[in-house]
Design a protein around this motif. Structure first.
Motif, PDB file in Angstrom:
ATOM      1  N   ALA A   1       0.815  -1.213   0.000  1.00 19.09           N
ATOM      2  CA  ALA A   1       0.000   0.000   0.000  1.00 19.09           C
ATOM      3  C   ALA A   1       0.848   1.262   0.000  1.00 19.09           C
ATOM      4  CB  ALA A   1      -0.920   0.008   1.206  1.00 19.09           C
ATOM      5  N   HIS A   2       2.092   1.147   0.366  1.00 26.84           N
ATOM      6  CA  HIS A   2       2.945   2.324   0.477  1.00 26.84           C
ATOM      7  C   HIS A   2       4.091   2.235  -0.502  1.00 26.84           C
ATOM      8  CE1 HIS A   2       5.874   5.103   2.187  1.00 26.84           C
ATOM      9  NE2 HIS A   2       4.790   5.773   2.502  1.00 26.84           N
ATOM     10  N   SER A   3       4.271   3.252  -1.290  1.00 27.50           N
ATOM     11  CA  SER A   3       5.327   3.226  -2.311  1.00 27.50           C
ATOM     12  C   SER A   3       6.557   4.039  -1.914  1.00 27.50           C
ATOM     13  CB  SER A   3       4.780   3.776  -3.624  1.00 27.50           C
ATOM     14  OG  SER A   3       4.361   5.111  -3.429  1.00 27.50           O
TER      15      SER A   3
ATOM     16  N   ASN B   1      12.239   2.464  11.714  1.00 28.50           N
ATOM     17  CA  ASN B   1      11.086   2.160  12.561  1.00 28.50           C
ATOM     18  C   ASN B   1       9.849   1.796  11.742  1.00 28.50           C
ATOM     19  OD1 ASN B   1      12.527   2.809  14.943  1.00 28.50           O
ATOM     20  ND2 ASN B   1      12.168   4.967  14.536  1.00 28.50           N
ATOM     21  N   GLY B   2       9.957   1.848  10.426  1.00 26.84           N
ATOM     22  CA  GLY B   2       8.833   1.521   9.564  1.00 26.84           C
ATOM     23  C   GLY B   2       7.861   2.672   9.361  1.00 26.84           C
ATOM     24  N   GLY B   3       8.317   3.902   9.547  1.00 31.29           N
ATOM     25  CA  GLY B   3       7.448   5.067   9.389  1.00 31.29           C
ATOM     26  C   GLY B   3       8.138   6.172   8.617  1.00 31.29           C
TER      27      GLY B   3
ATOM     28  N   HIS C   1       3.961   2.443   9.058  1.00 31.60           N
ATOM     29  CA  HIS C   1       3.337   1.530   8.111  1.00 31.60           C
ATOM     30  C   HIS C   1       3.540   0.080   8.504  1.00 31.60           C
ATOM     31  CE1 HIS C   1       2.074   4.350   4.986  1.00 31.60           C
ATOM     32  NE2 HIS C   1       3.062   5.086   5.439  1.00 31.60           N
ATOM     33  N   LYS C   2       4.429  -0.176   9.423  1.00 29.58           N
ATOM     34  CA  LYS C   2       4.692  -1.533   9.869  1.00 29.58           C
ATOM     35  C   LYS C   2       4.494  -1.602  11.375  1.00 29.58           C
ATOM     36  CE  LYS C   2       8.132  -2.441   6.323  1.00 29.58           C
ATOM     37  NZ  LYS C   2       9.496  -2.845   6.040  1.00 29.58           N
TER      38      LYS C   2
END
Length: 56
Positions: A23-25, A31-33, A52-53
């Motif tokens: 969903a994220h490009s 930290n996944g953000g 996002h994670k």
């Protein structure tokens, strides 16, 4: 018989490719953000830093 094998193989490939879509490009930090872009803020999609994670 050949047509059935081709159809089944096509479905397997299609499902395999579609399940790997994300969903994220954009790029994420360790930290996944990331911080929202100005364009995303204008659209009202986000307001600042977000993840996002899931954190483990």
């Amino acid at each position: 018989m050949k047509k059935v094998v081709i159809v089944i193989l096509s479905l397997v490939v299609l499902i395999g490719v579609s399940s790997s879509a994300y969903a994220h490009s954009g790029r994420l930090d360790k930290n996944g953000g990331h911080n929202c872009s100005a364009k995303s803020k204008q659209k009202g999609l986000c307001t600042g830093y977000h993840y996002h994670k899931k954190k483990k």
